[in-house]
Enzyme design. Sequence first.
Site, mmCIF file in Angstrom:
data_model
loop_
_atom_site.group_PDB
_atom_site.id
_atom_site.type_symbol
_atom_site.label_atom_id
_atom_site.label_comp_id
_atom_site.label_asym_id
_atom_site.label_seq_id
_atom_site.Cartn_x
_atom_site.Cartn_y
_atom_site.Cartn_z
ATOM 1 C CB THR A 25 30.760 52.230 44.908
ATOM 2 O OG1 THR A 25 31.794 53.199 45.042
ATOM 3 C CG2 THR A 25 30.826 51.257 46.062
ATOM 4 N NE ARG A 33 32.821 45.538 56.991
ATOM 5 C CZ ARG A 33 33.348 44.644 56.178
ATOM 6 N NH1 ARG A 33 33.694 44.983 54.953
ATOM 7 N NH2 ARG A 33 33.505 43.404 56.581
ATOM 8 C CD GLN A 100 40.459 44.410 50.905
ATOM 9 O OE1 GLN A 100 39.983 43.968 51.938
ATOM 10 N NE2 GLN A 100 40.656 45.697 50.732
ATOM 11 C CG ASP A 103 34.987 44.176 40.400
ATOM 12 O OD1 ASP A 103 36.141 44.170 39.933
ATOM 13 O OD2 ASP A 103 34.571 45.074 41.164
ATOM 14 C CG HIS A 118 39.173 38.666 49.187
ATOM 15 N ND1 HIS A 118 38.682 39.814 49.752
ATOM 16 C CD2 HIS A 118 40.086 38.179 50.076
ATOM 17 C CE1 HIS A 118 39.267 40.017 50.934
ATOM 18 N NE2 HIS A 118 40.114 39.048 51.141
ATOM 19 C CB CYS A 147 30.823 19.794 36.541
ATOM 20 S SG CYS A 147 32.102 19.210 35.441
ATOM 21 C CB THR A 187 39.626 48.918 51.321
ATOM 22 O OG1 THR A 187 39.569 47.931 52.358
ATOM 23 C CG2 THR A 187 40.948 49.658 51.395
ATOM 24 C CG ASN A 210 37.676 54.435 52.255
ATOM 25 O OD1 ASN A 210 37.622 53.649 51.321
ATOM 26 N ND2 ASN A 210 36.929 54.316 53.323
ATOM 27 C CB ILE A 228 38.607 56.300 44.626
ATOM 28 C CG1 ILE A 228 40.052 56.104 44.188
ATOM 29 C CG2 ILE A 228 37.711 55.201 44.077
ATOM 30 C CD1 ILE A 228 40.755 54.975 44.884
#
Length: 235
Positions: A25, A33, A100, A103, A118, A147, A187, A210, A228
Site C-alpha cells: 500500500t 480490506r 500473497q 505485484d 497467488h 494469443c 495481511t 499490521n 510496515i
Amino acid sequence: MNETLAGWIRESRRIVFFGGAGVSTESGIPDFRSVDGLYNQEYDYPPETILSHTFFMRRPEEFFRFYRNKMLFPNAQPNAAHLKLAQWESEGRLSAVVTQNIDGLHQKAGSRKVYELHGSVLRNHCMRCGRFYDLEYVMGTEGVPRCECGGTIKPDVVLYEESLDDDVVSGACAAIERADMLIIGGTSLNVYPAAGLIDLYRGNRLVLVNLSQTPQDSRADLVIHERIGQVFSEL
Ligand code: CNA
C-alpha cells in the site's frame, strides 16, 4: 525504532517474512480490506466474484476490465519494506519471502527467494497453446488479450476457486518450518489456505506488523500496529 524487533533481527539467520497486500500500500497499490481498499468500493459484482475462476471463464471481458483498472500497477516501485527484506536476504539473515501479493515488487527490490502463493501479474500464458506473454504485452492489448493462436491469455494469478501451486506451497512450508523468526506483515490473515501456513512456525519469535488487528494477534510474541514501510525503514 522498536528495539525488541531490531534485536531479534540481528540475532536471526533464517528469518521468513510472510506478507500480504498491506506490504504494497505504501507503494500506491490499494489492498482489499482497508477502508479505501477494493472491498469498500462499488462495483456491479463483489471483487471475490469477479476474481473467481467461474467469472473469468464466463465473462472474460468484464474480468479484464476490472483487472486492468484495479490490479495492474506497472509503475509501482518497491518501498522501504520490500527493500529491507532484500537487504536482510543479502546479509544472510533471511531465508525466504512468502507473499500473497501478485505485484512482483519483492523481486523488483532485489529479493531472490520469493514464494508467490497467488502468482504474479508479470506472467501470463495462453490457455490453448501455453505460450508465455509478459505484462507489457497484456497492457498493450484491449479487452480480452488473445494469443497468436487465437486462445485467451490468462494471467498466472490464482483466482478464487483455483488451487495454489504445489511446489510453491511446499517450498513456503519448508522455509517456515525451518525459520528461526517469522515476521508476518500487511495481511488481514483472512485468505486461506495461505493464512494457515503460519501454523507451521515452531519458534518463539513470531512478529506481526499490521495496521489493523488480525485474528492471530494473541498468538504473536510481538505485535506492532503501524505502517510496515515506516517500521522497517527505522530498522
Ligand atoms: P487484505 O485482506 O487486503 O489485508 C491487508 C492488511 O494490510 C489489512 O489488515 C491492513 O490493515 C493492512 N495494511 C494496509 N496497509 C498497511 C501498511 N502500510 N502497513 C501495515 N499493514 C497495512 O490483504 P491480504 O494480502 O491479507 O489478502 C490476501 C489477498 C489480497 C491476496 O490474494 C492478494 O493477492 C490480494 N491483493 C494483492 C495485492 C498486491 O499484489 N499488491 C493488492 C491487493 C490485493
